[in-house]
Design a protein around this motif. Sequence first.
Motif, PDB file in Angstrom:
ATOM      1  N   MET A  34      10.093 -19.503 -34.496  1.00  0.00           N
ATOM      2  CA  MET A  34      10.748 -19.376 -36.942  1.00  0.00           C
ATOM      3  C   MET A  34      12.210 -19.325 -36.501  1.00  0.00           C
ATOM      4  O   MET A  34      12.771 -19.021 -35.347  1.00  0.00           O
ATOM      5  N   GLY A  35      12.759 -19.897 -37.225  1.00  0.00           N
ATOM      6  CA  GLY A  35      14.416 -19.896 -37.693  1.00  0.00           C
ATOM      7  C   GLY A  35      14.340 -18.706 -38.747  1.00  0.00           C
ATOM      8  O   GLY A  35      14.263 -19.313 -39.663  1.00  0.00           O
ATOM      9  N   TRP A  36      15.570 -18.608 -38.740  1.00  0.00           N
ATOM     10  CA  TRP A  36      16.470 -17.760 -40.034  1.00  0.00           C
ATOM     11  C   TRP A  36      17.807 -19.037 -40.168  1.00  0.00           C
ATOM     12  O   TRP A  36      18.644 -18.889 -39.627  1.00  0.00           O
ATOM     13  N   PHE A  37      17.792 -19.429 -41.872  1.00  0.00           N
ATOM     14  CA  PHE A  37      18.878 -19.918 -41.774  1.00  0.00           C
ATOM     15  C   PHE A  37      19.948 -19.149 -42.864  1.00  0.00           C
ATOM     16  O   PHE A  37      18.953 -18.594 -43.931  1.00  0.00           O
ATOM     17  N   ARG A  38      21.419 -19.175 -42.704  1.00  0.00           N
ATOM     18  CA  ARG A  38      21.219 -18.933 -44.590  1.00  0.00           C
ATOM     19  C   ARG A  38      22.444 -20.275 -45.036  1.00  0.00           C
ATOM     20  O   ARG A  38      22.879 -21.357 -44.411  1.00  0.00           O
ATOM     21  N   VAL A  48      21.754 -18.731 -38.467  1.00  0.00           N
ATOM     22  CA  VAL A  48      21.374 -17.491 -37.915  1.00  0.00           C
ATOM     23  C   VAL A  48      20.576 -16.754 -36.632  1.00  0.00           C
ATOM     24  O   VAL A  48      21.644 -16.456 -36.308  1.00  0.00           O
ATOM     25  N   ALA A  49      19.898 -17.332 -36.830  1.00  0.00           N
ATOM     26  CA  ALA A  49      18.518 -16.577 -35.917  1.00  0.00           C
ATOM     27  C   ALA A  49      17.375 -17.221 -35.946  1.00  0.00           C
ATOM     28  O   ALA A  49      17.142 -17.809 -36.151  1.00  0.00           O
ATOM     29  N   THR A  50      16.777 -17.277 -34.005  1.00  0.00           N
ATOM     30  CA  THR A  50      15.500 -17.774 -34.142  1.00  0.00           C
ATOM     31  C   THR A  50      14.934 -16.993 -32.806  1.00  0.00           C
ATOM     32  O   THR A  50      15.461 -16.207 -32.436  1.00  0.00           O
ATOM     33  N   ILE A  51      14.174 -16.947 -33.177  1.00  0.00           N
ATOM     34  CA  ILE A  51      12.826 -17.194 -32.009  1.00  0.00           C
ATOM     35  C   ILE A  51      11.784 -17.080 -31.512  1.00  0.00           C
ATOM     36  O   ILE A  51      10.406 -18.231 -32.647  1.00  0.00           O
ATOM     37  N   ASN A  52      11.630 -17.511 -30.323  1.00  0.00           N
ATOM     38  CA  ASN A  52       9.945 -18.504 -29.982  1.00  0.00           C
ATOM     39  C   ASN A  52       8.501 -18.071 -30.129  1.00  0.00           C
ATOM     40  O   ASN A  52       8.554 -16.884 -31.104  1.00  0.00           O
ATOM     41  N   TRP A  53       7.330 -18.682 -29.822  1.00  0.00           N
ATOM     42  CA  TRP A  53       6.002 -18.370 -30.567  1.00  0.00           C
ATOM     43  C   TRP A  53       5.693 -16.527 -30.244  1.00  0.00           C
ATOM     44  O   TRP A  53       5.208 -16.064 -30.785  1.00  0.00           O
ATOM     45  N   ALA A  97      11.903 -20.640 -41.715  1.00  0.00           N
ATOM     46  CA  ALA A  97      12.080 -22.433 -41.196  1.00  0.00           C
ATOM     47  C   ALA A  97      11.086 -22.064 -40.138  1.00  0.00           C
ATOM     48  O   ALA A  97      10.797 -20.764 -39.210  1.00  0.00           O
ATOM     49  N   ALA A  98       9.696 -23.008 -39.816  1.00  0.00           N
ATOM     50  CA  ALA A  98       8.889 -22.356 -38.970  1.00  0.00           C
ATOM     51  C   ALA A  98       9.277 -24.283 -37.963  1.00  0.00           C
ATOM     52  O   ALA A  98       9.171 -25.542 -39.138  1.00  0.00           O
ATOM     53  N   GLY A  99       8.849 -24.202 -36.840  1.00  0.00           N
ATOM     54  CA  GLY A  99       8.832 -25.218 -36.577  1.00  0.00           C
ATOM     55  C   GLY A  99       8.487 -25.069 -34.422  1.00  0.00           C
ATOM     56  O   GLY A  99       8.078 -24.120 -34.405  1.00  0.00           O
ATOM     57  N   ALA A 100       8.230 -26.370 -34.080  1.00  0.00           N
ATOM     58  CA  ALA A 100       8.912 -26.530 -32.424  1.00  0.00           C
ATOM     59  C   ALA A 100       9.055 -25.773 -31.684  1.00  0.00           C
ATOM     60  O   ALA A 100       8.374 -25.470 -30.495  1.00  0.00           O
ATOM     61  N   VAL A 101       9.670 -26.001 -31.372  1.00  0.00           N
ATOM     62  CA  VAL A 101      10.934 -25.067 -30.600  1.00  0.00           C
ATOM     63  C   VAL A 101      12.062 -24.163 -31.081  1.00  0.00           C
ATOM     64  O   VAL A 101      12.042 -24.129 -31.980  1.00  0.00           O
ATOM     65  N   PRO A 102      12.496 -23.415 -30.605  1.00  0.00           N
ATOM     66  CA  PRO A 102      13.592 -22.186 -30.829  1.00  0.00           C
ATOM     67  C   PRO A 102      14.536 -22.614 -30.817  1.00  0.00           C
ATOM     68  O   PRO A 102      15.853 -22.494 -29.966  1.00  0.00           O
ATOM     69  N   THR A 103      15.045 -23.696 -32.071  1.00  0.00           N
ATOM     70  CA  THR A 103      16.617 -24.359 -31.473  1.00  0.00           C
ATOM     71  C   THR A 103      17.545 -24.248 -32.827  1.00  0.00           C
ATOM     72  O   THR A 103      17.050 -22.803 -33.661  1.00  0.00           O
ATOM     73  N   ALA A 105      19.296 -25.538 -34.373  1.00  0.00           N
ATOM     74  CA  ALA A 105      19.486 -27.204 -35.769  1.00  0.00           C
ATOM     75  C   ALA A 105      18.375 -27.235 -36.641  1.00  0.00           C
ATOM     76  O   ALA A 105      16.610 -27.458 -36.468  1.00  0.00           O
ATOM     77  N   SER A 106      18.805 -27.033 -37.803  1.00  0.00           N
ATOM     78  CA  SER A 106      18.116 -26.952 -39.281  1.00  0.00           C
ATOM     79  C   SER A 106      17.084 -28.444 -38.802  1.00  0.00           C
ATOM     80  O   SER A 106      15.784 -27.784 -39.388  1.00  0.00           O
ATOM     81  N   TYR A 107      16.990 -29.288 -38.137  1.00  0.00           N
ATOM     82  CA  TYR A 107      16.517 -30.933 -38.528  1.00  0.00           C
ATOM     83  C   TYR A 107      15.499 -30.336 -37.200  1.00  0.00           C
ATOM     84  O   TYR A 107      14.494 -30.991 -38.014  1.00  0.00           O
ATOM     85  N   THR A 108      15.373 -29.625 -36.478  1.00  0.00           N
ATOM     86  CA  THR A 108      13.744 -29.153 -35.814  1.00  0.00           C
ATOM     87  C   THR A 108      12.890 -28.999 -36.800  1.00  0.00           C
ATOM     88  O   THR A 108      12.143 -28.350 -35.937  1.00  0.00           O
ATOM     89  N   TYR A 109      13.678 -28.170 -37.281  1.00  0.00           N
ATOM     90  CA  TYR A 109      12.135 -27.072 -38.343  1.00  0.00           C
ATOM     91  C   TYR A 109      11.588 -27.884 -39.310  1.00  0.00           C
ATOM     92  O   TYR A 109      12.009 -28.784 -39.807  1.00  0.00           O
ATOM     93  N   ASN A 110      10.440 -28.096 -39.377  1.00  0.00           N
ATOM     94  CA  ASN A 110       9.433 -28.554 -40.451  1.00  0.00           C
ATOM     95  C   ASN A 110       9.181 -27.826 -41.455  1.00  0.00           C
ATOM     96  O   ASN A 110       8.418 -28.649 -42.285  1.00  0.00           O
TER      97      ASN A 110
END
Length: 122
Positions: A34-38, A48-53, A97-103, A105-110
Motif C-alpha cells: 500500500m502507498g500514500w501519495f499526494r 509520500v509513504a509505502t508499506i509492504n503486505w 493506492a494498492a499494488g504488487a510491491v512497495p515502490t 512510483a505511482s505507475y506501479t500501483y493498480n
Amino acid sequence: QVQLVESGGGLVQAGGSLRLSCAASGRTFSSYAMGWFRQAPGKEREFVATINWRGGSTAYADSVKGRFTISRDNAKNTVYLQMNSLKPEDTAVYSCAAGAVPTTASYTYNYWGQGTQVTVSS
C-alpha cells in the motif's frame, strides 16, 4: 479487484496532527503493498509513504520522514497515515493506492482511492 476509500482529512493548523485512513474492500487486501501519495494544486502527484503486505517494511519521502508514519491493520483491511508536525507545504489531496510491491512510483500501483483533502494553515 480492490476498492479504496480514504477518510480523516481536514483543516489543521501548522504543527498539528491528522490521521488518515484508507479502508479497502476485497479479501485480498493483505496481499497488496500500500502507498500514500499526494497532489497539491498545480503540482504533480508525489510519493509520500509505502508499506509492504505484512507491514514490516516501510519507506518515506524525505520531505515527510520523521513526521509521518504509515501502518496497516490487515484484520481491518485498513492502512493509516499518521501525520505529525504538519506544515503548510503538506497541503494536498492525499490518496492511497494498492499494488504488487512497495515502490515509490505511482505507475506501479493498480488501484487508487478518490483522495481526501488535507489543508494546513500557517
